[in-house]
Structure formats: C-alpha cells, structure tokens
Design a protein around this motif. Structure first.
Motif, mmCIF file in Angstrom:
data_model
loop_
_atom_site.group_PDB
_atom_site.id
_atom_site.type_symbol
_atom_site.label_atom_id
_atom_site.label_comp_id
_atom_site.label_asym_id
_atom_site.label_seq_id
_atom_site.Cartn_x
_atom_site.Cartn_y
_atom_site.Cartn_z
ATOM 1 N N ARG A 83 -6.034 10.615 -8.865
ATOM 2 C CA ARG A 83 -5.670 9.564 -9.817
ATOM 3 C C ARG A 83 -4.261 9.723 -10.375
ATOM 4 O O ARG A 83 -3.667 8.771 -10.866
ATOM 5 C CB ARG A 83 -6.703 9.478 -10.951
ATOM 6 N N GLU A 84 -3.695 10.927 -10.313
ATOM 7 C CA GLU A 84 -2.345 11.146 -10.831
ATOM 8 C C GLU A 84 -1.263 10.762 -9.814
ATOM 9 O O GLU A 84 -0.112 10.596 -10.173
ATOM 10 C CB GLU A 84 -2.157 12.615 -11.246
ATOM 11 N N TYR A 85 -1.645 10.644 -8.539
ATOM 12 C CA TYR A 85 -0.686 10.319 -7.490
ATOM 13 C C TYR A 85 -0.532 8.804 -7.367
ATOM 14 O O TYR A 85 -1.430 8.030 -7.715
ATOM 15 C CB TYR A 85 -1.142 10.866 -6.143
ATOM 16 N N THR A 86 0.611 8.383 -6.843
ATOM 17 C CA THR A 86 0.839 6.959 -6.594
ATOM 18 C C THR A 86 0.020 6.504 -5.385
ATOM 19 O O THR A 86 -0.514 7.325 -4.629
ATOM 20 C CB THR A 86 2.319 6.690 -6.299
ATOM 21 N N GLY A 87 -0.030 5.190 -5.199
ATOM 22 C CA GLY A 87 -0.684 4.650 -4.012
ATOM 23 C C GLY A 87 -0.051 5.186 -2.740
ATOM 24 O O GLY A 87 -0.766 5.547 -1.789
ATOM 25 N N ARG A 88 1.284 5.260 -2.718
ATOM 26 C CA ARG A 88 1.997 5.802 -1.550
ATOM 27 C C ARG A 88 1.534 7.230 -1.246
ATOM 28 O O ARG A 88 1.207 7.562 -0.104
ATOM 29 C CB ARG A 88 3.504 5.788 -1.802
ATOM 30 N N GLY A 107 -2.422 -5.630 0.172
ATOM 31 C CA GLY A 107 -1.891 -6.643 -0.743
ATOM 32 C C GLY A 107 -1.393 -6.074 -2.060
ATOM 33 O O GLY A 107 -1.212 -6.812 -3.031
ATOM 34 N N LEU A 108 -1.138 -4.772 -2.115
ATOM 35 C CA LEU A 108 -0.749 -4.134 -3.376
ATOM 36 C C LEU A 108 0.739 -4.290 -3.701
ATOM 37 O O LEU A 108 1.130 -4.175 -4.862
ATOM 38 C CB LEU A 108 -1.118 -2.645 -3.345
ATOM 39 N N GLY A 109 1.558 -4.545 -2.690
ATOM 40 C CA GLY A 109 2.987 -4.761 -2.935
ATOM 41 C C GLY A 109 3.623 -3.605 -3.700
ATOM 42 O O GLY A 109 3.453 -2.439 -3.364
ATOM 43 N N ALA A 110 4.333 -3.946 -4.779
ATOM 44 C CA ALA A 110 5.052 -2.945 -5.570
ATOM 45 C C ALA A 110 4.117 -1.960 -6.262
ATOM 46 O O ALA A 110 4.540 -0.861 -6.650
ATOM 47 C CB ALA A 110 5.942 -3.636 -6.608
ATOM 48 N N PHE A 111 2.822 -2.315 -6.409
ATOM 49 C CA PHE A 111 1.869 -1.405 -7.049
ATOM 50 C C PHE A 111 1.646 -0.135 -6.229
ATOM 51 O O PHE A 111 1.057 0.823 -6.729
ATOM 52 C CB PHE A 111 0.526 -2.108 -7.285
ATOM 53 N N ILE A 112 2.125 -0.120 -4.980
ATOM 54 C CA ILE A 112 1.956 1.062 -4.151
ATOM 55 C C ILE A 112 2.699 2.260 -4.732
ATOM 56 O O ILE A 112 2.364 3.418 -4.444
ATOM 57 C CB ILE A 112 2.410 0.780 -2.697
ATOM 58 N N GLU A 113 3.685 2.005 -5.604
ATOM 59 C CA GLU A 113 4.450 3.090 -6.237
ATOM 60 C C GLU A 113 3.902 3.457 -7.625
ATOM 61 O O GLU A 113 4.478 4.271 -8.331
ATOM 62 C CB GLU A 113 5.932 2.692 -6.366
ATOM 63 N N VAL A 114 2.776 2.852 -7.997
ATOM 64 C CA VAL A 114 2.161 3.086 -9.314
ATOM 65 C C VAL A 114 1.034 4.110 -9.169
ATOM 66 O O VAL A 114 0.304 4.088 -8.177
ATOM 67 C CB VAL A 114 1.608 1.756 -9.882
ATOM 68 N N PRO A 115 0.860 5.030 -10.140
ATOM 69 C CA PRO A 115 -0.247 5.994 -10.067
ATOM 70 C C PRO A 115 -1.609 5.300 -9.986
ATOM 71 O O PRO A 115 -1.845 4.281 -10.651
ATOM 72 C CB PRO A 115 -0.127 6.798 -11.368
ATOM 73 N N ILE A 116 -2.477 5.890 -9.191
ATOM 74 C CA ILE A 116 -3.815 5.331 -8.964
ATOM 75 C C ILE A 116 -4.598 5.163 -10.264
ATOM 76 O O ILE A 116 -5.445 4.269 -10.384
ATOM 77 C CB ILE A 116 -4.591 6.244 -7.980
ATOM 78 N N LYS A 176 -8.303 0.016 -5.895
ATOM 79 C CA LYS A 176 -8.550 1.287 -5.204
ATOM 80 C C LYS A 176 -9.374 1.060 -3.939
ATOM 81 O O LYS A 176 -9.097 1.667 -2.894
ATOM 82 C CB LYS A 176 -9.272 2.258 -6.143
ATOM 83 N N ALA A 177 -10.369 0.190 -4.035
ATOM 84 C CA ALA A 177 -11.204 -0.090 -2.866
ATOM 85 C C ALA A 177 -10.389 -0.770 -1.771
ATOM 86 O O ALA A 177 -10.557 -0.460 -0.578
ATOM 87 C CB ALA A 177 -12.390 -0.968 -3.263
ATOM 88 N N ARG A 178 -9.493 -1.671 -2.150
ATOM 89 C CA ARG A 178 -8.646 -2.352 -1.169
ATOM 90 C C ARG A 178 -7.750 -1.365 -0.437
ATOM 91 O O ARG A 178 -7.588 -1.428 0.788
ATOM 92 C CB ARG A 178 -7.800 -3.429 -1.853
ATOM 93 N N LEU A 179 -7.171 -0.420 -1.189
ATOM 94 C CA LEU A 179 -6.312 0.574 -0.559
ATOM 95 C C LEU A 179 -7.136 1.492 0.339
ATOM 96 O O LEU A 179 -6.726 1.802 1.468
ATOM 97 C CB LEU A 179 -5.575 1.391 -1.627
ATOM 98 N N GLY A 180 -8.300 1.930 -0.144
ATOM 99 C CA GLY A 180 -9.162 2.785 0.664
ATOM 100 C C GLY A 180 -9.582 2.114 1.961
ATOM 101 O O GLY A 180 -9.557 2.735 3.036
ATOM 102 N N PHE A 181 -9.957 0.850 1.890
ATOM 103 C CA PHE A 181 -10.359 0.098 3.084
ATOM 104 C C PHE A 181 -9.192 -0.018 4.051
ATOM 105 O O PHE A 181 -9.356 0.150 5.261
ATOM 106 C CB PHE A 181 -10.851 -1.295 2.684
ATOM 107 N N SER A 182 -8.009 -0.296 3.528
ATOM 108 C CA SER A 182 -6.822 -0.493 4.374
ATOM 109 C C SER A 182 -6.454 0.784 5.119
ATOM 110 O O SER A 182 -6.041 0.733 6.285
ATOM 111 C CB SER A 182 -5.639 -0.959 3.523
ATOM 112 N N ILE A 183 -6.619 1.933 4.462
ATOM 113 C CA ILE A 183 -6.323 3.219 5.117
ATOM 114 C C ILE A 183 -7.377 3.530 6.174
ATOM 115 O O ILE A 183 -7.063 3.904 7.308
ATOM 116 C CB ILE A 183 -6.258 4.363 4.085
ATOM 117 N N ALA A 184 -8.643 3.345 5.801
ATOM 118 C CA ALA A 184 -9.741 3.741 6.677
ATOM 119 C C ALA A 184 -9.815 2.897 7.946
ATOM 120 O O ALA A 184 -10.290 3.375 8.981
ATOM 121 C CB ALA A 184 -11.069 3.662 5.923
#
Length: 264
Positions: A123-128, A157-166, A174-182
């Motif tokens: 949770r402390e790390y950014t989306g990136r 679809g996170l756009g600039a939020f990818i640089e924001v801490p989780i 979070k689910a959208r990012l997890g799905f996109s990675i998986a």
C-alpha cells in the motif's frame, strides 16, 4: 442432499497419474484439511507454552474431500456451490497456492491464476512500483514487465494515478490494476475466482471481453462465479461442490438445472 455423485462426464479412474494427451487439468481424489484451534491464544509466548505442554486442541475441518474431475484442453469449466462449499479452496489447490492434504493435482501448461486480485500489493508503493512487485509475485520477469508496462496501464485506465501510492486507491482501482497485471500473459490455463465482478460496469464489460479474447485462443478455463447466468454464458462444462464434496459434473446446462433445484 445429492450425496450420490451424478456422473455425467465419466472421469477415468485407472489408478494412475499419467496425464492424457488432451487433458489440461486433472484432479484425483483431492482433499484439503484445515485444523481449527479450539482456544483463543493472545500472543506467541502463550502459544509456545500451550504448544510445548500439548494443551492446544484442534478440530479437523475438511474444506474439500474426495474431489475428482478433469478438464480437457480448451474446455471451460464452471464451479458452482453455495458460500463455504469449497470453491475458492479448490481454485487455490489447482493453481498451486495450497498443497492438498491428500490426492493429486496435475496441470499442463502456463497457469494464470486470477484469485485475490491485488493481494500482493504494497500500500505504500505507487501503482508503477506495484506493477513490478505484483508481477514478480506472479512470476513475470522485469524485462517482460518493462515491455508490457504501457499495455497494463492503458488497460487499467488509471492514467496519472499510476504514480500515486496504492493506499490512496479505491478497492475498484486496485482490482483494475490487479486484473490488468494478471491478464497480460497468454496462459494455457486461466483460473478465475469472481474476478469478472470487479470495478465499475464499464470495466466489468472490458474485463469480460478480455477473458473472452483468451477463450478465442483456446485457453482452458476454471471459473468460479456466484452468477449462474454468467457460468452458463461463459462455460461449456460445470461442477457443483456441496460442503467440500463434488456432487454433480457435466455439460453446463444439465448441471445448471441440478443447481437450480438445490438452491430453490
């Protein structure tokens, strides 16, 4: 209820574990046992004292028992059952997250398990940063993630939020990012646990289309959903679990009728 298994598929029981050529997943006499602690233990010291004195008492709980089935390459198997029936435990056993207490699980090919999306995020790390962290948990190399990074961000679809801490993300983000990675890999076996219900309506449609595109490439699927309609629409075979036991299996239409009778 339905304690006598309804044999529609006809699983081979030759006693051996040699995978047939066209079989992607084989589950043979699988059981999963958990031990439930009787007493409350408030700290590690108390636990160690009780452990050494053999004062700890447990109840055995079988989440799965004597489960047998196989999935042929390219088949899409839906898993039905009420809450607590063992569906998610079964998916974790097949994907290798849990080792069965008894029995054997064999799989052939690359597995993409879409289970608890984002469970490996910091949770402390950014989306990136979490793309690389969660990707490593899933077994992806840094080089692969470098290559697929833009595709992952675009799909999420996170756009600039990818640089924001989780920690500042909503559960849907979070689910959208997890799905996109998986789903950035092209697996041979896709394991889905309620993941097509994540995010908003637009992303749910997008994620379902993504999974359907994998279907078109002949991926083998093991799919849990509370939606009987979704299982009927996406799967060609199905099984029913009841209190950890497999009570029906076969063509999705026939199994759906049995499940409706069980739940009415």
């Amino acid at each position: 209820m339905y304690m006598e298994q309804r044999e529609i598929l006809g699983v081979s029981r030759d006693g051996g574990f040699r995978m047939e050529k066209n079989v992607a997943v084989r589950v043979e006499n699988v059981g999963m046992r958990f031990q439930l602690n009787h007493e409350r233990v408030d700290n590690l010291k108390e636990y160690m004292i009780k452990f050494l004195r053999r004062d700890l008492k447990y109840n055995e709980f079988w989440a799965l028992k004597e489960v047998d089935f196989k999935i042929r390459k390219g088949e899409r198997l839906g898993v039905l059952g009420l809450n607590g029936s063992g569906k998610s435990t079964l998916l974790k056993v097949v994907s290798g997250v849990l080792k069965p207490s008894v029995g054997t699980v064999e799989t052939k090919g690359v597995i993409a398990p879409l289970l608890e999306l984002g469970a490996g995020f910091n949770r402390e790390y950014t989306g990136r940063e979490n793309i690389y962290l969660y990707g490593a948990v899933l077994g992806y190399s840094k080089e692969f993630l470098d290559e697929k990074f833009d595709e992952i961000v675009d799909f999420s679809g996170l756009g600039a939020f990818i640089e924001v801490p989780i920690k500042n993300y909503s559960s849907g983000m979070k689910a959208r990012l997890g799905f996109s990675i998986a789903t950035v890999v092209e697996p041979d076996i896709l394991i889905l646990d309620e993941v097509l219900s994540v995010g908003d309506k637009k992303f749910r449609k997008k994620s379902e289309n993504k999974v359907l595109s994998m279907f078109d490439k002949g991926v083998t699927v093991l799919f849990v959903s509370h939606s009987l309609e979704q299982v009927q629409r996406l799967c060609d075979k199905a099984i029913i679990l009841d209190s950890g036991r497999l009570v029906a299996k076969g063509p999705v239409g026939e199994v759906a009728s049995i499940y409706k009778n069980m739940t009415e």
